[in-house]
Design a protein around this motif. Structure first.
Motif, PDB file in Angstrom:
ATOM      1  N   ALA A  15       0.821  -1.210   0.000  1.00  0.00           N
ATOM      2  CA  ALA A  15       0.000   0.000   0.000  1.00  0.00           C
ATOM      3  C   ALA A  15       0.853   1.257   0.000  1.00  0.00           C
ATOM      4  N   ASN A  16       1.979   1.237   0.732  1.00  0.00           N
ATOM      5  CA  ASN A  16       2.817   2.438   0.768  1.00  0.00           C
ATOM      6  C   ASN A  16       3.447   2.722  -0.584  1.00  0.00           C
ATOM      7  N   TYR A  69       0.807   4.573  -2.683  1.00  0.00           N
ATOM      8  CA  TYR A  69       0.647   5.953  -2.209  1.00  0.00           C
ATOM      9  C   TYR A  69       1.820   6.821  -2.655  1.00  0.00           C
ATOM     10  N   CYS A  70       3.045   6.321  -2.443  1.00  0.00           N
ATOM     11  CA  CYS A  70       4.231   7.110  -2.804  1.00  0.00           C
ATOM     12  C   CYS A  70       4.283   7.383  -4.303  1.00  0.00           C
ATOM     13  N   VAL A  85       1.805  10.171  -5.176  1.00  0.00           N
ATOM     14  CA  VAL A  85       2.312  11.501  -4.817  1.00  0.00           C
ATOM     15  C   VAL A  85       3.400  11.939  -5.796  1.00  0.00           C
TER      16      VAL A  85
END
Length: 224
Positions: free
Chosen positions: A2-3, A6-7, A10
């Motif tokens: 998940a990270n 997200y990264c 962004v």
């Protein structure tokens, strides 16, 4: 995983492109997380059926994966190596040697797991033909991941819409036939083998990459 999503989201908004070394490190982190997740899933499934031995095999292998995660980023269960604009820090120099050793042991434990579970009459009878989700239902309810592939839909975003450096990696996408619990088990087991295969390719690629930055040279991704 998940990270990572997200990264990357962004970074897309900021117009950032991470260095190649960073992208390979992110693949490494993501695939280790996948193996740990699947080992927990398959091991816990056996425990629910009172099969302690394969559970121990699975959890022992998962602990080895968590050892690698801890070595890579300093944490086990709540590992978080990926940062906006790159990764937390360079890979430890001893990591490749330890990783190769652990992969060999994990493969052995997966073979042990397979020998006592995959063709076990009780295990097969309890999983085969149960919890079936058809291909059409998966598509209707936007089901993704191993559940979708177990139903016979060969969709893997790493292949369909490659990101990071997945287009440079050789791996297969396992699929099932009917989408029952047994198919899902088979897909997860094979995905673990494919993830280990991807990690091994990273270790081979590492020598060609040499030393390089793991983060972008841009201050916009840093917190004020």
């Amino acid at each position: 995983l998940a990270n990572l999503g997200y990264c990357m989201a962004v970074e897309k908004l900021l117009g950032l492109e991470t260095p190649e070394r960073c992208q390979w490190l992110r693949v490494l982190s993501a695939e280790l997380a996948r193996v740990a997740d699947h080992l927990t899933r398959c091991g816990a499934a056996c425990l629910e059926m009172m099969a302690m031995t394969p559970f121990i095999y699975g959890i022992e292998a998962r602990e080895m994966v968590w050892d690698l995660c801890e070595m890579l980023c300093g944490a086990r269960l709540t590992s978080n190596y990926i940062r906006i604009g790159g990764v937390k820090h360079p890979m430890p120099k001893d990591f490749p040697r330890v990783c190769k050793s652990h992969i060999a042991k994990i493969r052995g434990l997966l073979d042990d797991f397979d020998s006592v579970v995959t063709s076990n009459r009780i295990f097969v009878d309890r999983l085969k033909g149960t919890g079936t989700i058809s291909k059409e239902e998966c598509i209707r309810y936007a089901i993704t991941g191993p559940l979708l592939r177990a139903a016979g839909v060969p969709l893997d975003v790493r292949k369909a819409e490659p990101y990071l450096v997945y287009d440079q990696i050789d791996f297969d996408v396992p699929i099932g036939e009917v989408g029952d619990n047994y198919d899902r088990y088979l897909v997860c087991v094979e995905e673990m083998h494919q993830s280990l295969r991807i990690v091994e390719q990273y270790l081979e690629r590492l020598e060609d990459l040499g030393e390089g930055p793991g983060n972008v040279a841009d201050t916009r991704e840093r917190a004020p």
